[in-house]
Design a protein around this motif. Structure first.
Motif, PDB file in Angstrom:
ATOM      1  N   GLU A   1       8.019   8.927  -0.736  1.00 40.56           N
ATOM      2  CA  GLU A   1       7.695   7.726   0.046  1.00 40.56           C
ATOM      3  C   GLU A   1       6.365   7.844   0.787  1.00 40.56           C
ATOM      4  OE1 GLU A   1       9.518   5.333   3.856  1.00 40.56           O
ATOM      5  OE2 GLU A   1      10.944   6.234   2.450  1.00 40.56           O
ATOM      6  N   ASP A   2       6.072   9.010   1.369  1.00 37.41           N
ATOM      7  CA  ASP A   2       4.806   9.181   2.091  1.00 37.41           C
ATOM      8  C   ASP A   2       3.614   9.010   1.160  1.00 37.41           C
ATOM      9  OD1 ASP A   2       6.119   9.633   4.497  1.00 37.41           O
ATOM     10  OD2 ASP A   2       6.051  11.817   4.296  1.00 37.41           O
ATOM     11  N   THR A   3       3.719   9.566  -0.036  1.00 37.65           N
ATOM     12  CA  THR A   3       2.659   9.417  -1.027  1.00 37.65           C
ATOM     13  C   THR A   3       2.486   7.948  -1.402  1.00 37.65           C
ATOM     14  OG1 THR A   3       2.982  11.635  -1.912  1.00 37.65           O
ATOM     15  CG2 THR A   3       1.986  10.004  -3.394  1.00 37.65           C
ATOM     16  N   ALA A   4       3.588   7.271  -1.653  1.00 40.13           N
ATOM     17  CA  ALA A   4       3.527   5.861  -2.027  1.00 40.13           C
ATOM     18  C   ALA A   4       2.848   5.035  -0.941  1.00 40.13           C
ATOM     19  CB  ALA A   4       4.930   5.331  -2.316  1.00 40.13           C
ATOM     20  N   ARG A   5       3.163   5.320   0.303  1.00 40.87           N
ATOM     21  CA  ARG A   5       2.551   4.572   1.419  1.00 40.87           C
ATOM     22  C   ARG A   5       1.043   4.840   1.476  1.00 40.87           C
ATOM     23  NH1 ARG A   5       5.064   1.814   4.651  1.00 40.87           N
ATOM     24  NH2 ARG A   5       7.018   2.953   4.431  1.00 40.87           N
ATOM     25  N   ALA A   6       0.622   6.089   1.305  1.00 39.87           N
ATOM     26  CA  ALA A   6      -0.809   6.415   1.330  1.00 39.87           C
ATOM     27  C   ALA A   6      -1.541   5.700   0.188  1.00 39.87           C
ATOM     28  CB  ALA A   6      -1.005   7.929   1.233  1.00 39.87           C
ATOM     29  N   ILE A   7      -0.947   5.690  -0.990  1.00 41.62           N
ATOM     30  CA  ILE A   7      -1.566   5.016  -2.136  1.00 41.62           C
ATOM     31  C   ILE A   7      -1.682   3.512  -1.870  1.00 41.62           C
ATOM     32  CG2 ILE A   7      -1.223   4.384  -4.560  1.00 41.62           C
ATOM     33  CD1 ILE A   7       0.147   7.204  -4.861  1.00 41.62           C
ATOM     34  N   LEU A   8      -0.618   2.910  -1.370  1.00 47.67           N
ATOM     35  CA  LEU A   8      -0.653   1.476  -1.082  1.00 47.67           C
ATOM     36  C   LEU A   8      -1.631   1.148   0.046  1.00 47.67           C
ATOM     37  CD1 LEU A   8       3.103   0.764  -1.630  1.00 47.67           C
ATOM     38  CD2 LEU A   8       1.245  -0.497  -2.747  1.00 47.67           C
ATOM     39  N   ASP A   9      -1.711   1.995   1.071  1.00 50.63           N
ATOM     40  CA  ASP A   9      -2.679   1.778   2.145  1.00 50.63           C
ATOM     41  C   ASP A   9      -4.104   1.804   1.582  1.00 50.63           C
ATOM     42  OD1 ASP A   9      -0.706   1.541   4.084  1.00 50.63           O
ATOM     43  OD2 ASP A   9      -0.952   3.597   4.829  1.00 50.63           O
ATOM     44  N   TYR A  10      -4.379   2.776   0.719  1.00 53.75           N
ATOM     45  CA  TYR A  10      -5.698   2.841   0.091  1.00 53.75           C
ATOM     46  C   TYR A  10      -5.931   1.604  -0.783  1.00 53.75           C
ATOM     47  CZ  TYR A  10      -9.798   4.346  -2.408  1.00 53.75           C
ATOM     48  OH  TYR A  10     -11.061   4.392  -2.928  1.00 53.75           O
ATOM     49  N   ALA A  11      -4.913   1.190  -1.517  1.00 51.66           N
ATOM     50  CA  ALA A  11      -5.040   0.035  -2.412  1.00 51.66           C
ATOM     51  C   ALA A  11      -5.370  -1.246  -1.645  1.00 51.66           C
ATOM     52  CB  ALA A  11      -3.765  -0.143  -3.236  1.00 51.66           C
ATOM     53  N   VAL A  12      -4.837  -1.400  -0.455  1.00 48.73           N
ATOM     54  CA  VAL A  12      -5.152  -2.576   0.364  1.00 48.73           C
ATOM     55  C   VAL A  12      -6.638  -2.559   0.735  1.00 48.73           C
ATOM     56  CG1 VAL A  12      -4.776  -3.661   2.624  1.00 48.73           C
ATOM     57  CG2 VAL A  12      -2.821  -2.946   1.236  1.00 48.73           C
ATOM     58  N   SER A  13      -7.140  -1.418   1.181  1.00 48.34           N
ATOM     59  CA  SER A  13      -8.574  -1.316   1.516  1.00 48.34           C
ATOM     60  C   SER A  13      -9.437  -1.530   0.284  1.00 48.34           C
ATOM     61  CB  SER A  13      -8.875   0.055   2.127  1.00 48.34           C
ATOM     62  OG  SER A  13      -8.219   0.205   3.360  1.00 48.34           O
ATOM     63  N   TYR A  14      -9.009  -0.984  -0.833  1.00 46.63           N
ATOM     64  CA  TYR A  14      -9.712  -1.147  -2.105  1.00 46.63           C
ATOM     65  C   TYR A  14      -9.773  -2.635  -2.478  1.00 46.63           C
ATOM     66  CZ  TYR A  14     -10.059  -1.136  -7.239  1.00 46.63           C
ATOM     67  OH  TYR A  14     -10.404  -1.386  -8.540  1.00 46.63           O
ATOM     68  N   ALA A  15      -8.660  -3.331  -2.389  1.00 47.87           N
ATOM     69  CA  ALA A  15      -8.607  -4.755  -2.743  1.00 47.87           C
ATOM     70  C   ALA A  15      -9.511  -5.590  -1.837  1.00 47.87           C
ATOM     71  CB  ALA A  15      -7.175  -5.262  -2.678  1.00 47.87           C
ATOM     72  N   GLU A  16      -9.635  -5.200  -0.583  1.00 47.90           N
ATOM     73  CA  GLU A  16     -10.470  -5.929   0.375  1.00 47.90           C
ATOM     74  C   GLU A  16     -11.952  -5.613   0.226  1.00 47.90           C
ATOM     75  OE1 GLU A  16      -8.673  -4.755   4.063  1.00 47.90           O
ATOM     76  OE2 GLU A  16      -7.059  -6.242   3.878  1.00 47.90           O
ATOM     77  N   SER A  17     -12.291  -4.544  -0.478  1.00 53.81           N
ATOM     78  CA  SER A  17     -13.687  -4.130  -0.624  1.00 53.81           C
ATOM     79  C   SER A  17     -14.420  -5.030  -1.617  1.00 53.81           C
ATOM     80  CB  SER A  17     -13.764  -2.669  -1.084  1.00 53.81           C
ATOM     81  OG  SER A  17     -13.352  -2.565  -2.439  1.00 53.81           O
ATOM     82  N   ALA A  18     -15.743  -5.056  -1.516  1.00 56.49           N
ATOM     83  CA  ALA A  18     -16.545  -5.910  -2.389  1.00 56.49           C
ATOM     84  C   ALA A  18     -16.561  -5.416  -3.832  1.00 56.49           C
ATOM     85  CB  ALA A  18     -17.971  -6.000  -1.855  1.00 56.49           C
ATOM     86  N   HIS A  19     -16.693  -4.105  -4.027  1.00 51.08           N
ATOM     87  CA  HIS A  19     -16.863  -3.580  -5.380  1.00 51.08           C
ATOM     88  C   HIS A  19     -15.914  -2.434  -5.720  1.00 51.08           C
ATOM     89  CE1 HIS A  19     -20.396  -6.072  -5.743  1.00 51.08           C
ATOM     90  NE2 HIS A  19     -20.832  -5.586  -4.599  1.00 51.08           N
ATOM     91  N   GLY A  20     -14.942  -2.178  -4.847  1.00 50.28           N
ATOM     92  CA  GLY A  20     -13.987  -1.107  -5.113  1.00 50.28           C
ATOM     93  C   GLY A  20     -14.296   0.185  -4.390  1.00 50.28           C
ATOM     94  N   ARG A  21     -15.315   0.179  -3.571  1.00 53.28           N
ATOM     95  CA  ARG A  21     -15.666   1.377  -2.807  1.00 53.28           C
ATOM     96  C   ARG A  21     -15.096   1.275  -1.401  1.00 53.28           C
ATOM     97  NH1 ARG A  21     -21.912   1.733  -4.632  1.00 53.28           N
ATOM     98  NH2 ARG A  21     -21.512   2.391  -6.764  1.00 53.28           N
ATOM     99  N   VAL A  22     -14.360   2.304  -1.018  1.00 54.55           N
ATOM    100  CA  VAL A  22     -13.775   2.383   0.318  1.00 54.55           C
ATOM    101  C   VAL A  22     -14.437   3.562   1.019  1.00 54.55           C
ATOM    102  CG1 VAL A  22     -11.645   2.767   1.632  1.00 54.55           C
ATOM    103  CG2 VAL A  22     -11.580   1.447  -0.509  1.00 54.55           C
TER     104      VAL A  22
END
Length: 135
Positions: A89-110
């Protein structure tokens, strides 16, 4: 051989991935990739912040020297293949947290300062979107 899926930000998990370098599956015979996909779905369902991120599965991402691999992708953004995760679960949360920032980024760079600890050291490759190369 191809199945059409949503064309937005998504985490594509390899559902046949090993659980670890030493084990293919858990005691019940569930692969590490299938475990990771299940944790991603459960964590996603528990928090509305993740509603815009699809969790998708496919057999074998061909990163077999690694384990628990996934491909993070979105239209017109650099994609990332990540792996060597513990399917929990901790891994899944970290991946999803990163994915949210990734989705909000202009070109995929966080920015590195914004990466959750749970994804640091897990990047294997980055992939350019069709028609582009990354600078």
């Amino acid at each position: 051989m191809l199945t059409r899926v949503e064309d937005g930000p998504s985490i594509v998990t390899c559902n046949t991935c090993r659980q670890s370098r030493l084990a293919q599956a858990d005691a019940a015979g569930v692969t590490g990739g299938a475990q990771l996909a299940a944790h991603l779905r459960a964590v996603k369902a528990s928090d509305p912040r993740y509603v815009g991120i699809a969790v998708q599965e496919m057999a074998c991402l061909f990163a077999c020297t690694e384990f628990c691999t996934l491909h993070l992708r979105a239209p017109d953004k650099v994609g990332y293949v990540m792996g060597r995760f513990t399917p929990d679960e901790d891994t899944a949360r970290a991946i999803l947290d990163y994915a949210v920032s990734y989705a909000e980024s202009a070109h995929g760079r966080v920015a590195y300062r914004d990466w959750p600890e749970g994804v640091k050291g897990h990047f294997i490759t980055r992939t350019p979107p069709p028609g582009y190369v990354a600078e």
